[in-house]
Design a protein around this motif. Structure first.
Motif, PDB file in Angstrom:
ATOM      1  N   THR A 109       0.783  -1.489   0.312  1.00  0.00           N
ATOM      2  CA  THR A 109      -0.566   0.266  -0.155  1.00  0.00           C
ATOM      3  C   THR A 109       1.117   1.654   0.522  1.00  0.00           C
ATOM      4  N   GLY A 110       2.146   1.316   0.590  1.00  0.00           N
ATOM      5  CA  GLY A 110       2.756   2.838   0.411  1.00  0.00           C
ATOM      6  C   GLY A 110       3.878   2.668  -0.437  1.00  0.00           C
ATOM      7  N   ALA A 111       3.480   1.440  -1.854  1.00  0.00           N
ATOM      8  CA  ALA A 111       4.039   2.501  -2.633  1.00  0.00           C
ATOM      9  C   ALA A 111       2.915   2.272  -3.588  1.00  0.00           C
ATOM     10  N   GLY A 112       1.617   2.090  -3.586  1.00  0.00           N
ATOM     11  CA  GLY A 112       0.177   2.164  -4.596  1.00  0.00           C
ATOM     12  C   GLY A 112       0.467   0.866  -5.128  1.00  0.00           C
ATOM     13  N   LEU A 113       1.670  -0.380  -4.460  1.00  0.00           N
ATOM     14  CA  LEU A 113       1.390  -1.333  -5.919  1.00  0.00           C
ATOM     15  C   LEU A 113       0.135  -2.294  -5.346  1.00  0.00           C
ATOM     16  N   TYR A 114      -0.505  -2.628  -5.977  1.00  0.00           N
ATOM     17  CA  TYR A 114      -1.264  -3.853  -6.590  1.00  0.00           C
ATOM     18  C   TYR A 114      -1.431  -5.008  -8.123  1.00  0.00           C
ATOM     19  N   VAL A 115      -1.230  -5.691  -7.759  1.00  0.00           N
ATOM     20  CA  VAL A 115      -0.775  -7.111  -8.382  1.00  0.00           C
ATOM     21  C   VAL A 115      -1.122  -8.001  -9.299  1.00  0.00           C
ATOM     22  N   ASP A 116      -1.810  -8.770 -10.298  1.00  0.00           N
ATOM     23  CA  ASP A 116      -2.702  -9.469  -9.899  1.00  0.00           C
ATOM     24  C   ASP A 116      -1.534 -11.010 -10.894  1.00  0.00           C
ATOM     25  N   PRO A 117      -1.552 -11.596  -8.876  1.00  0.00           N
ATOM     26  CA  PRO A 117      -0.176 -12.513  -8.888  1.00  0.00           C
ATOM     27  C   PRO A 117      -0.296 -13.650 -11.016  1.00  0.00           C
ATOM     28  N   ALA A 118      -1.696 -14.117 -11.078  1.00  0.00           N
ATOM     29  CA  ALA A 118      -1.819 -14.680 -12.481  1.00  0.00           C
ATOM     30  C   ALA A 118      -1.522 -13.924 -13.590  1.00  0.00           C
ATOM     31  N   THR A 119      -1.746 -13.254 -13.645  1.00  0.00           N
ATOM     32  CA  THR A 119      -0.483 -12.043 -15.052  1.00  0.00           C
ATOM     33  C   THR A 119      -0.166 -11.498 -14.784  1.00  0.00           C
ATOM     34  N   GLY A 120       0.051 -10.783 -13.962  1.00  0.00           N
ATOM     35  CA  GLY A 120       1.229 -10.050 -13.053  1.00  0.00           C
ATOM     36  C   GLY A 120       1.100  -8.409 -13.731  1.00  0.00           C
ATOM     37  N   LEU A 121       0.049  -8.687 -13.857  1.00  0.00           N
ATOM     38  CA  LEU A 121      -0.638  -6.887 -14.301  1.00  0.00           C
ATOM     39  C   LEU A 121      -1.195  -6.405 -13.064  1.00  0.00           C
ATOM     40  N   PRO A 122      -0.714  -5.001 -13.226  1.00  0.00           N
ATOM     41  CA  PRO A 122      -1.422  -4.530 -12.292  1.00  0.00           C
ATOM     42  C   PRO A 122      -3.126  -3.824 -12.538  1.00  0.00           C
ATOM     43  N   ILE A 123      -3.440  -4.036 -10.593  1.00  0.00           N
ATOM     44  CA  ILE A 123      -5.238  -4.343 -10.873  1.00  0.00           C
ATOM     45  C   ILE A 123      -5.453  -2.693  -9.749  1.00  0.00           C
ATOM     46  N   THR A 124      -6.469  -2.327  -9.523  1.00  0.00           N
ATOM     47  CA  THR A 124      -6.508  -1.709  -9.074  1.00  0.00           C
ATOM     48  C   THR A 124      -7.035  -1.078  -7.148  1.00  0.00           C
ATOM     49  N   GLY A 125      -6.318  -1.333  -6.623  1.00  0.00           N
ATOM     50  CA  GLY A 125      -6.764  -0.993  -4.854  1.00  0.00           C
ATOM     51  C   GLY A 125      -7.737  -0.336  -4.506  1.00  0.00           C
ATOM     52  N   PRO A 126      -8.220  -0.855  -3.317  1.00  0.00           N
ATOM     53  CA  PRO A 126      -9.662   0.012  -2.380  1.00  0.00           C
ATOM     54  C   PRO A 126      -8.422   1.409  -1.712  1.00  0.00           C
ATOM     55  N   ALA A 127      -9.823   2.614  -1.499  1.00  0.00           N
ATOM     56  CA  ALA A 127      -9.294   3.481  -1.277  1.00  0.00           C
ATOM     57  C   ALA A 127      -8.571   3.143   0.532  1.00  0.00           C
ATOM     58  N   LEU A 128      -7.287   4.082   0.857  1.00  0.00           N
ATOM     59  CA  LEU A 128      -7.116   3.464   2.214  1.00  0.00           C
ATOM     60  C   LEU A 128      -7.527   4.014   3.086  1.00  0.00           C
ATOM     61  N   SER A 129      -8.040   5.402   2.711  1.00  0.00           N
ATOM     62  CA  SER A 129      -8.886   5.861   3.757  1.00  0.00           C
ATOM     63  C   SER A 129      -9.962   5.835   4.146  1.00  0.00           C
ATOM     64  N   THR A 130     -10.358   6.424   4.623  1.00  0.00           N
ATOM     65  CA  THR A 130     -12.529   6.350   4.411  1.00  0.00           C
ATOM     66  C   THR A 130     -13.335   7.356   5.904  1.00  0.00           C
ATOM     67  N   SER A 131     -14.151   8.048   5.739  1.00  0.00           N
ATOM     68  CA  SER A 131     -14.700   8.915   6.722  1.00  0.00           C
ATOM     69  C   SER A 131     -15.923   8.841   6.448  1.00  0.00           C
ATOM     70  N   GLY A 132     -17.014   8.677   7.912  1.00  0.00           N
ATOM     71  CA  GLY A 132     -18.252   9.340   7.108  1.00  0.00           C
ATOM     72  C   GLY A 132     -19.279   9.759   8.604  1.00  0.00           C
ATOM     73  N   ILE A 133     -19.985  10.006   8.639  1.00  0.00           N
ATOM     74  CA  ILE A 133     -20.680  10.178   9.450  1.00  0.00           C
ATOM     75  C   ILE A 133     -22.022   9.806   9.750  1.00  0.00           C
TER      76      ILE A 133
END
Length: 779
Positions: A472-496
């Motif tokens: 998460t620190g490097a913004g790295l998200y990889v699909d191990p099956a293909t080696g291609l990057p994927i989109t990760g979730p938001a690392l912070s969320t808030s709400g009332i």
């Protein structure tokens, strides 16, 4: 996460606008500590004094569906830890995959299957008004208790934190003004040995009281591991509690409490092969026998919890009360699991671990109970820092079955809430209560997941990485099956978020009342951290439950019969459902669900020396719309399952409890003969296990395989019973008791998950028959 409608926010905070200047008027009288129960007179039934609405009242007076059991009453049942508590509470379910170290509760069919360190329970647990936010802190030992209260339905206003299913509130015995104490020794079969003791009394007359309690319990296993030539299923734990109550002035009281404990359980696992002859993919078949197992990996589960709290209470003139509860709770656990439950050469073993440090503070102001308009309100703060990690030597997403998988995530949660409850006596018989809570929550995540080269000599050593697929620190998200990057979730969320409740109570007579209640609660969203591939690390949304219920509480037969009936309708939106996959978990939000049901509970004394407790719960809980449910790959070849119309997992339609005690006076003291029984109708362990709209892999497609799946992932009708006989000395200071738990020695399971890549299922067997003796000495 979205902000609530402005009208809900106004409703939640409106009672806070009540002027509090009256809190600084005339004298007050300090109330004495409450007993666990109001004693029965002649042949009437006893009632428990509870604190469900942050005030002392009889359970029979509270306009809510609840069960309250005194600590003394629990001692006559088979309840001995947080898991066995469910045997005494109608409608409560409890299970775990790690012994008593990390219990997961359900009330009215609502709970969670999540076993990670950062799970958010649907059933809240508190101890002495301190909310235990970490699941690993909720395994409260059952000893030296004043009472236990189980509240059903959303509890968003006064219970420390929002919960959708309900709360379990433990209240320990407080320091006493007079010197007292007890000791209890237990012995039994399977090497059972236990010691329990407490001592209480004044340290400085009229100024300082103290109480110290301690328990150490354990037994050997009941199951025979043929491979390791040893018994498994044993447990050892200890817990200690120290309390100091300081009367600084007539108006200011402080209670300091420290506790610590340690629990080790050897969790038994049973193997079920899915291929012909009971074989799995490695050619292993379980030997026959309900008490026979064979594992080549550890099932040890460790848990340690400790905490400190300071409860400060100040009485203003005119009997207004200001309470501040500061608490720090620390807990950690480590679970080793031989996932394939076999001695096969490929050892699918893993370790799951985590730790949590939670700081909380509640500031609460309450008006006098004698006033026709009564107010309780305040502020709540919680900070939870949780680490979740795991090592899985053969679960690499890069080359499964050869290398390992590991993850290490940190989850930070901060809650700030304002809460209030306002009660008004509209007439001398009709009372209206309106409550609400606004919570601002911020949650963030960080961590890594990676594949590593497994060292057979040190399979849990994860240092030799061959692929980091989440950082998460490097913004790295990889699909191990293909080696291609994927989109990760938001690392912070808030709400009332808001929760609210409205209750009307009408007293028909001094002993009989009816009530109607509306309540809406939420369970926070969270990050799924039990990952086997990058897509498993995801953020799921909060769930919202709206409860409509009504009930009647009555005393009949000149006080000999106490009868309570409640009915409810649940409207569930975005229900959180956790499904264990082949190697990881997926928590998703079902679009909608409903549950309808009722509870009937009562106590009766047909004779002065005979007391009967009983309870029946019925629920029809099912998903209304859940078209995209996940399941392990072979169940539906990777396609979503439509579970619309299917019942919830772990939600038996019927559960019932019955307890009978017969008191027999004799010339040399008295005997108590007691028995308690628990019945549950069939329920399933996984949401998808009864689904029929699937296209399974060929090895699961036969009628025999489908029946095996259905039966292995469910528990059929189950009746468990216990008996106890106790002799009391004439002065009631000595007790000698003999007991039998699971008197019929019934074999049953508490959980199951599928190792479909190994063509097997792993089951968790429940406790079999135990026999024991107890000696209790009071002084």
């Amino acid at each position: 996460m979205t902000k609530p409608h402005s009208r809900r926010a106004l409703a939640a905070l409106l009672p806070l606008a009540l002027p509090v200047s009256a809190a600084f008027a005339e004298d007050k009288v300090t109330p004495p500590p409450s007993p666990a129960a109001t004693p029965a007179t002649e042949a009437t039934v006893a009632d428990v004094v509870i604190h469900a609405e942050k005030k002392e009242e009889k359970a029979q007076e509270a306009p809510i569906s609840l069960t309250a059991v005194s600590g003394a009453a629990l001692e006559t049942t088979a309840v001995h830890d947080s898991l066995t508590l469910a045997q005494a509470i109608p409608g409560l379910q409890a299970e775990t995959t790690s012994g008593a170290t990390n219990p997961r509760y359900r009330i009215r069919g609502i709970g969670t299957n999540d076993f990670s360190a950062n799970m958010i329970p649907a059933v809240g647990v508190s101890e002495d008004d301190v909310f235990l936010d970490a699941g690993s802190a909720q395994g409260v030992p059952i000893y030296d208790l004043n009472d236990v209260e189980v509240l059903r339905g959303p509890q968003g206003t006064l219970q420390g934190k929002n919960t959708t299913a309900g709360t379990i509130n433990y209240y320990t015995k407080r320091p006493t003004a007079d010197f007292e104490g007890y000791s209890r020794t237990t012995i039994g079969d399977y090497g059972r040995r236990g010691e329990e003791a407490a001592i209480s009394g004044p340290l400085i007359q009229d100024k300082l009281l103290g109480r110290f309690s301690f328990t150490s319990q354990g037994h050997d296993g009941q199951f025979n591991d043929l491979y390791r030539n040893r018994t498994v299923g044993g447990q050892r734990y200890w817990d200690a509690r120290g309390q100091l109550q300081f009367f600084a002035t007539d108006d200011l009281t402080m209670l300091l409490k420290l506790h610590a404990g340690d629990n080790k359980t050897d969790v038994p696992l049973r193997h079920v092969g899915l291929l012909a002859g009971g074989l799995d993919a490695q050619g292993y078949a379980q030997a026959p026998g309900s008490n026979v197992l064979a594992n080549n990996g550890s099932g040890d589960s460790f848990n340690r919890r400790a905490g400190v709290s300071l409860n400060t209470r100040y009485h203003f003139p005119n009997d207004w009360t200001l309470t501040n509860i500061f608490a720090y709770e620390s807990s950690k656990f480590s679970i080793f699991s031989d996932d394939d439950a076999s001695p096969a050469p490929l050892n699918y073993e893993e370790r799951i671990a985590g730790r949590s440090n939670v700081v909380s503070n509640e500031l609460r102001l309450a008006s006098p109970e004698a006033d026709p308009i009564r107010f309780i309100g305040g502020l709540y703060y919680l900070d939870n820092q949780t680490n979740s990690n795991s090592q899985q030597p053969l679960y690499s997403p890069l080359n499964f079955g050869l290398d390992g998988n590991a993850y290490n995530f940190n989850i930070s949660t901060r809650d700030i809430a304002a809460f209030s409850s306002l009660s008004a006596d509209l007439t001398d018989k009709l009372t209206l209560t309106v409550g609400g809570r606004l919570t601002h929550e911020r949650r963030s995540a960080s961590g890594e997941a990676w594949s590593y080269v497994t060292d057979s000599a040190a399979p849990l050593d994860t240092s030799a990485r061959n692929l980091t697929y989440i950082n998460t620190g490097a913004g790295l998200y990889v699909d191990p099956a293909t080696g291609l990057p994927i989109t990760g979730p938001a690392l912070s969320t808030s709400g009332i978020h808001d929760s609210e409740d409205v209750t009307l109570k009408y007293k028909l007579t001094p002993d009989d009342s009816v009530y109607a209640r509306f309540a809406r609660g939420f369970r926070s969203g969270n990050y799924n951290t039990y990952v086997a591939t990058a897509s498993d690390f995801a953020l799921y949304e909060p769930e919202i439950l709206t409860d409509y219920e009504a009930g009647v509480k009555t005393l009949l037969w000149d006080g000999r019969l106490q009868l309570n009936l409640s009915g409810f309708h649940y409207d569930y939106q975005n229900m959180q459902v956790t499904i264990l996959q082949n190697t990881g978990t997926t928590t998703t939000n079902a679009a909608s669900a409903v549950s309808d049901g009722f509870e009937l509970e009562g106590k009766v004394r047909p004779l002065e020396d005979v007391t009967v407790n009983f309870g029946v719960t019925y629920q029809n809980a099912h998903y209304v719309k859940f078209t995209n449910a996940s399941a392990p790959y072979p169940v539906n070849l990777g396609n979503p399952i439509d579970l619309s119309g299917q019942p919830f997992e772990r939600a038996p339609k019927v559960s019932a409890n019955l307890g009978v005690t017969y008191h027999i006076p004799v010339s040399f003291g008295s005997f108590d003969l007691s028995t308690d029984w628990r019945y549950t109708s069939r329920y399933r362990f996984q949401a998808w296990s009864d689904a029929t709209n699937v296209t399974p892999a060929p090895f699961l497609a036969t009628p025999a395989a489908q029946a095996l799946i259905r039966n292995s992932f469910s528990q059929g009708d189950l009746l468990l019973g216990n008996i106890r006989i106790a002799w009391h000395s004439p002065d009631e200071k000595t007790e000698i008791a003999a007991w039998v738990h699971n008197v019929t020695d019934r074999a049953y399971n508490t959980n199951a998950f599928g190792m479909f890549f190994n063509r097997s299922i792993t089951q968790y067997p429940g406790e079999r028959r135990f026999v024991g003796l107890e000696l209790t000495q009071k002084f």
